[in-house]
Structure formats: structure tokens, C-alpha cells
Design an enzyme around this catalytic site. Structure first.
Site, PDB file in Angstrom:
ATOM      1  N   HIS A 137       0.832  -1.203   0.000  1.00 35.77           N
ATOM      2  CA  HIS A 137       0.000   0.000   0.000  1.00 35.77           C
ATOM      3  C   HIS A 137       0.868   1.255   0.000  1.00 35.77           C
ATOM      4  O   HIS A 137       1.892   1.325   0.676  1.00 35.77           O
ATOM      5  CB  HIS A 137      -0.943   0.010   1.197  1.00 35.77           C
ATOM      6  CG  HIS A 137      -2.146   0.873   0.955  1.00 35.77           C
ATOM      7  ND1 HIS A 137      -2.114   2.239   1.080  1.00 35.77           N
ATOM      8  CD2 HIS A 137      -3.391   0.550   0.545  1.00 35.77           C
ATOM      9  CE1 HIS A 137      -3.320   2.723   0.783  1.00 35.77           C
ATOM     10  NE2 HIS A 137      -4.112   1.709   0.454  1.00 35.77           N
ATOM     11  N   HIS A 138       0.420   2.245  -0.768  1.00 35.58           N
ATOM     12  CA  HIS A 138       1.166   3.494  -0.907  1.00 35.58           C
ATOM     13  C   HIS A 138       1.215   4.268   0.407  1.00 35.58           C
ATOM     14  O   HIS A 138       2.036   5.158   0.575  1.00 35.58           O
ATOM     15  CB  HIS A 138       0.517   4.343  -2.009  1.00 35.58           C
ATOM     16  CG  HIS A 138       1.447   5.319  -2.653  1.00 35.58           C
ATOM     17  ND1 HIS A 138       2.671   5.661  -2.117  1.00 35.58           N
ATOM     18  CD2 HIS A 138       1.351   6.039  -3.786  1.00 35.58           C
ATOM     19  CE1 HIS A 138       3.264   6.554  -2.891  1.00 35.58           C
ATOM     20  NE2 HIS A 138       2.481   6.784  -3.930  1.00 35.58           N
TER      21      HIS A 138
END
Lengths: 470, 470
Positions: A137-138
Site C-alpha cells: 500500500h502506498h
């Protein structure tokens, strides 16, 4: 418990079914000569035993009363059989089947109740190869952080006795970050921290956006000149992935002949491919399409996370002559870099905000696809390594970052320099961009065209270069 | 545009990231003798060309102002490359790898903006076999409808010249529904329609639930006696799948010896497997676990959709002796069937509501895992076919329905009779049921135990049977 930074938290809040905010990478490897039949089983067994994902990937998002307002990481048990997966390609196991599988895997959102990553070891790739795909996940890692993580998994020495898997390498000192923009990075570090503080709330975001749109030199106002293209539409959840390999030597020869940078040549190639694609779709705007070029910054404390500014550059899609397209791109990016270096810190803070806050605000309010586009397509460019890299003795053939899309921005192009080649990855919305692989094919053709155009006029190229230097 | 029935719409509203409301099935096939190397490519090519999913799977949910209150289907173009997928198993390609892949595919929610189905043709299954997995949203089809759809894809004749794929069969007249509960089905048809009308709103649902919990004979009040088990916990998004094949002949022999039905024997086998599993986990409740046994009903107009009632039966997990366990199950289910047949229509309507409305209400309000469980586990049992079935000449080996979980109900067991065997599928929440495959292994052991126990006392068994008949 450790709280997410405001910027990291913003990426979490932007998550939606249509725009999951994870980044990924796809890597292809050649099996070592005489590799045992159970090579992948051995690789998987070792990966299962030894942690190869850095902090905070041993954590999950805490379930507290305040988790929406102030999300935080908490330690958890890793269910390795869940996160590390053995997958396979159907016959004939070519790049097409690989691209399809990775596009499908990348279209699924991560399970937000678990550590925010998955890693797939993929067998059945034709030509005695295998592939590795991971997603993360960013809110926990940015593109540069992911690149550094991959570098830690790999070794330059196929025979290195210590290097029998990513975990051993992970304990070594961090290698250099992939790019050494040190002067610029130092200048931008503070403004980025400032920008992060500014976007604590939606209200602050809106205020910043209004401020930015005022005044003569407003970048937001300038953005109103960006043409709408068929890439600037609402995105659906499903993705397509197209890939291409270009020769770095050929790109460098063109850059040298024209006095431009390799990055300029790559932008011109993207511009050429996009021009042909849009012409075919009878959807080429009169004005040039604009690319947002993100620049990643290392964090002061060295933790992974997000610190990104970006500048906007033309792709020259309105110009038919490949050489003239390259020259336009070169002129604009040279001036942009100069201006970026000369900006006072406060202006840089505004600039840093420009890169993300309109997107964050638009994404969270659902207004993004309705606003005029701030640019048309994201093009990012990083260098992985100039020397061959190995995973348990298997040589890395190519690496393609697989990024994410914002609503209204249905195409993302990544360029990765590695050894004597550049791997080009096109990530697109399945519905907005029906024949994405054509862009990959056309980028190879665009290199041919550019080469021919430059070879036809080498003398003039040298003159321009000399003039620029004085 | 065609509006969804209130019950179908309820299944759509129940959809959440943790409890996606799609059903599926996994089928394994033997490749025909001398099948060409590109058999699967040919199968895929034919499936791509010819629609094999019935209405409303050529539709998507309409995006209107009222789509949340009154969802409706609208026709759309089918992006076949999206819905029909070619997948592969990694080495060694056994049942374990197949179960893992299907559990992963089943854990991903469907993309609600597209036609609500996916179909995977899976290669790489050991023993010259391949697999087929499809998923479809429960708002568009119920378990019985899915079973009938599969029956339409398959043929009893491997050489049938018309049968070169599912599409040809799809145009034939509908075969008989898998079970012929005709008397009961007729009786229940009206109450089901009535129940469907009753649950148009959450307010009505709540009222019905309160009414149902009043009075001496309240089934809801009786449900308070259901023990909490480790299966009755909040579920996460991820699933596990365990599979087992049992011999129908052995099951029938036991049923005959004790004077019970094959369904009773299957319930006793499930009870035995669950008892051993819970003992191992040191989590066996003192009282018996209760199973909800859904009964599917054909709709008056023949369209696919949901029409389900259920009754609750003990699994005898508190009884150590396998034979005594079977006898308890037989006594209770025999009485339940009798009572169900004797109920006046109004009471049947209440009964039909009991099967679903507390679950629907609880799921939508988030209260389900906090309420006392209404039962412990869903066990459904259908007969697919007594004769071998073929898909393009490939013999069906087994079919396992892959159902969905409600919050608070982390285990679902499906039993499918086919030829001389019963395929048992265990679908569980990945986190609630860590070693799900053990349940599959133990169900085979439970059959052995039951067989031994019955063989030890055949005479007494006959006496019971005789007594019940008079």
C-alpha cells in the site's frame, strides 16, 4: 503503535474500490544454469522463513476509535501463507499471460485488516524464466522506497555465498538511493515536511487549493490550459498492463546527437507512442498532452513512506516530427529544472503541494474527474542498477513498477533503467484504454522513428547542443 | 430495465468487504482420452464466442438515482476477456494447490459495476485433469439456480454431437430441478412470495423479528439455546476451502442399516468431523451444535433468484458414539419434516422468514456477530446427477459448491451427490478456522467410524427401522 504521517494517511483515505492505492512491481528472472527442478520451492521456503519486507509491513492498521482520523500501525503476527503466494501462468506462458495475471492481481484491493502487502512467485514463464510480483500500500511505501526494497533483495554477485535469498541482503547496510539529486533533495526536504503538515484536513486542503489558484504565476491556473484527453476520464477498478524493453544504448546515442538528456528522449518516445495511439482513436487534442513527472525524495529519518514533488512537462503530441518533439521537451524540462533549483523554500512548498493536494482533495471529494485535468498522464523514470542483479543466483531480466491511478488519470507510464536497457510499463484503466498493449508496441516504433529522424540530421543536432552549452 | 426482487436486493445490500455475497462452484474434469494439446484453448475459444451464463448475467446493475433503494438490471456489452479467464496451478498441481487458488479467487469481491460473474478455466491439475471455477452474485442466482445452470452446461452423453460446449446445451429445454420436493415446494411457494414482500424495509424486518421472538413456540426464542462455538465469530474477508470425496454406496449402506436417510448419515458425518476438530481445539460446547439446512425452492416464473427456507437440526457433537449421534439426527429431522409438511401457510411464511431475515437484519445493522447465534453452521445438500456428466467430452469428476459466509457464521458445508460419490466442500473464514482441511480429512474418518459402529450392531439397527415404519 506508530501514527502514519499526514501524507501517508492521505493515501489511505484516498483508497476506494475504483482507485485502490497500492503500488507494485513485476520482475522477470532467468533460472540459473542447471537450477534444480525445485528451485522455486526452495526460494519460497526461504522467503517464508525469513522476513523480507521492511517496517511497517510486519504491522497492520490499528483498530482504535480514532483510526479514521489518525491511523496508526500496530505489530501483528504475519500469516506468511497468506502474504506469500505461489502462482502459475497458463500455456503458452508468454509476456501476454504474465501481463494479464499481474493486471488481475493488481486490480484487487489489499485487505486493509492485514499487513498491507502480497508477494507472488510466478512459475510457467516461457524461456526458462520465472516472475515475481509484489504489491504494497502506498500509505506504507512510495515508489522510491519500493525500489530500494527491491535493491536490498538482490545482489550484484550471482555467486555471493551470503546471497541465497532476499533476507540475507536485507540485513546489510542500505545501498545508495537510486538517484542522487542530492542538492535538490536537500532543498526540498523541509518544504515537504511543511506540505505534509498543511494537508492535515480537507478544509486546509481546500484553502491551499484556492490560494494556489490566485496570482499571476499560479500553476493551478496554468493547469486550466491542459487539454482533456481520453486518458482523463473516471476510472473503473480493473487495470491493464503493457510492457516493452528499449535499448539504453540507442536512447543515449539519440540524446547525445541532439544534446538532450536520456530522460528527454524517453519522454519523446512516450509522446510519439501516445500521439499515434490517439490518432488511431481519432482523439488527438490540438494542444500537447502534459506529463506529470514525480520526483521522489528521501525522508530525513530514512523510513519508507511518501515524499514526492512533481513537475509538469509537455509530451509534444501535437508535433508530427519526432526530432522537433524531442527538442521541445528538452527546452521545457531544462528550464523547469533550472527554475526548481532557484525557487525559494516557500514557493517550493507550494510547488510540492501542487503535485499532490489537488489530486488528494479531488479524489476524496469525488470531484477529480469533473475538474479540468491538471496534467494528462504520469510518467516516472528511475534507475534500478547499471550492473546485473541476482536473486538466489537467478539473473534479473527486467523490472516493471506497477503503480496506481487517480480518478480522471487513467494512464501511468513507468520507465526503469537497468543494465543496457529501459523497461517501460504502461498501467491503464481497462475500460478507458481498450488496446493498452498497442502503446507498448508503438513505443518501440517511436524509438525507431526518432533514431531515423536524428540520423538524418546529425550536423544540426551538434550545433544546437553547442549553443546550449555556452 | 428489470427491478431486482426484494429478497435479491437484500443480498445486494448485505454485500460488504468482509462478507461478499457471491456463490461459486469448483468442478474438476478428466481430459478426454487422446484430447488434443490445445483442448483447453478450444474450450475457452468456444466459451468466449457463445454466451453460457443465463439472464441476468448479460446485465449490470443500473446506475440510477434510485439504484440503492430499488436496484435494477440493465443490458450491457459483455467484456468476455474480463469475465472468462484462463488460470493455472503451480507445481505439483494437486487438490491442495487447487483449493488454495479457488479460495483466493473466491475471497475477492465481484466488481459491482460489471455483470456479476467470473469464470476461470484452470489448467495444471495433476492426473490429466483440469478445473473450472465460477462465481456469481447471490442477488442474481441462488444455489439451486447455479446448480441448474451447471446441469445445462453438461451432457450425459460424451459423444453427443450437439454437445461440443456449454452454449449448445444452454439452448435446450431446462432439465428437471435437482430435487423433487414437489409437495413441499408447492406448499411453500406462496409463503415465500409473502416473505419476500415482508422484508421490503429494515423497519419491517425488525418488526417481524420482534414478533417472531414472542410466544411459546417461538423459533427465535429456541435459538437462544444455541451454544456459541468458535465458528460463530466475526468473519474476515479471506476464505479457506477444504474438499473430500465420500462413497455414496457406503453412506447408503449405513442409512439402510439404521433406517435413516442418506442426508441423516451425511449430517452425522459432519457432526463427527466437527466434534473431533473442536475437541482438538479444546472448544467443544456441552450442547450439540445446530446446523441450518437450507431448502431451495423453484420460483413460480422459473427465473433464477432466491427462494430459500431452512430448518435447524442438531449435529450431535455432544455425543461420542457415532451410532447414537446418527440416531438423534434421524429422530429430529424426521419430526421437522413432518411438522414442516403440516404447517399452515401463515406459519410457513414465518418459518421462511426465520431462515433469512434475522441474518439479513443482523448483517445490515452489523449486530450479527453480537447476537446469540441462531445456529452454528450451514449444511446444504443437493444431488447433481446420478449419471456421469461431460463438458465437451471431458468427464466431470466432482463438483463442489463454494458458498458465502454471514458475519458470525464462519463455516459452511456443502454436500453434492454425483454418480457413486458425495463431494464435501468446507468453506471457512481463514482466520476463524485455521486448519480447515482437517475437517475434510476428519469427515472421511467419521465415515469409517460410523461404518464400524453400525456393523457392530446391525440387528438393533433393523429393529429401529421396523419400529419407525409402523
Amino acid at each position: 503503535m506508530r501514527y502514519l504521517s499526514p501524507l501517508d494517511a492521505a493515501f489511505l483515505r484516498m483508497e476506494s474500490a475504483r482507485t485502490p492505492m497500492h503500488v507494485g512491481a513485476m520482475m522477470t528472472f532467468r533460472l540459473p544454469q542447471g537450477a534444480p527442478r525445485d528451485f522455486l520451492q526452495r526460494l519460497l521456503a526461504r522467503m517464508r522463513k525469513h522476513p523480507f519486507m521492511p517496517e511497517p509491513f510486519n504491522c497492520r492498521l490499528a483498530r482504535t476509535r480514532w483510526s479514521r482520523l489518525a491511523p496508526a500501525w500496530e505489530q501483528t503476527e504475519l500469516d506468511m501463507d497468506y502474504h506469500l503466494r505461489h502462482s502459475a501462468l497458463p500455456y503458452p506462458g508468454g509476456e501476454r499471460e504474465l501481463g494479464q495475471l499481474v493486471a488481475r492481481l493488481h486490480s484487487h484491493p489489499l485487505d486493509l485488516s492485514r499487513p498491507l502487502w502480497e508477494c507472488h512467485v510466478i512459475e510457467g514463464l516461457a524461456g526458462d524464466r520465472f516472475a515475481l510480483y509484489f504489491k504494497a500500500h502506498h500509505c506504507a511505501i512510495d515508489g522510491i522506497g519500493a525500489m530500494r526494497m527491491v535493491q536490498r533483495w538482490l545482489s550484484e554477485d550471482p555467486q555471493d555465498p551470503r546471497v541465497d535469498g532476499p533476507w540475507v541482503v536485507a540485513t546489510r547496510a542500505d545501498p545508495e538511493p537510486p538517484r542522487a539529486h542530492t542538492g535538490l533533495v536537500e532543498r526540498l526536504r523541509k518544504p515537504i515536511a511543511f506540505a505534509g503538515r498543511q494537508i492535515r484536513s480537507l478544509g486546509d486542503l481546500a484553502k491551499a487549493l484556492v490560494q494556489m489558484s490566485q496570482g499571476e504565476d499560479s500553476s493551478v491556473r496554468a493547469a486550466l490550459a491542459v487539454p482533456r484527453s481520453l486518458f482523463n476520464v473516471p476510472v473503473t477498478q480493473q487495470r491493464r498492463l503493457g510492457t516493452q524493453i528499449l535499448s539504453l544504448q540507442r536512447i543515449k546515442a539519440i540524446a547525445e546527437a541532439v544534446g538532450a538528456s536520456t530522460n528527454d528522449v524517453l519522454m519523446a518516445i512516450c509522446g510519439g507512442a501516445i500521439r499515434r495511439y490517439l490518432l488511431e482513436q481519432q482523439a488527438l487534442p490540438e494542444k500537447t498532452l502534459l506529463a506529470s513527472v514525480p520526483v521522489g525524495l528521501q525522508r530525513p529519518d530514512g523510513t519508507p513512506g511518501n515524499a514526492v514533488v512533481g513537475f509538469v512537462a509537455p509530451l509534444g503530441t501535437h508535433i508530427e516530427d519526432p526530432r522537433a518533439r524531442l527538442q521541445l521537451i528538452h527546452r521545457v524540462t531544462a528550464r523547469a529544472k533550472q527554475e526548481l533549483g532557484a525557487m525559494p523554500p516557500d514557493a517550493l512548498a507550494q510547488f510540492a503541494l501542487l503535485g499532490l493536494s489537488p489530486l488528494i482533495l479531488g479524489q476524496m471529494t469525488g470531484a477529480l474527474p469533473k475538474l479540468p485535468p491538471l496534467f494528462n498522464v504520469v510518467v516516472s523514470n528511475v534507475v534500478l542498477s547499471k550492473k546485473p542483479l541476482y536473486l538466489m543466483g537467478a539473473e534479473l531480466e527486467a523490472m516493471y513498477p506497477v503503480s496506481f491511478l487517480f480518478d480522471g488519470y487513467a494512464l501511468n507510464i513507468t520507465l526503469v533503467g537497468y543494465c543496457d536497457r529501459v523497461a517501460v510499463g504502461f498501467l491503464g484503466c481497462r475500460d478507458a484504454i481498450p488496446h493498452l498493449q498497442r502503446l507498448a508496441v508503438y513505443s518501440s516504433d517511436a524509438l525507431d522513428e526518432l533514431e531515423r529522424a536524428v540520423q538524418a540530421q546529425p550536423a544540426r543536432a551538434r550545433r544546437i547542443r553547442t549553443r546550449r552549452r555556452h
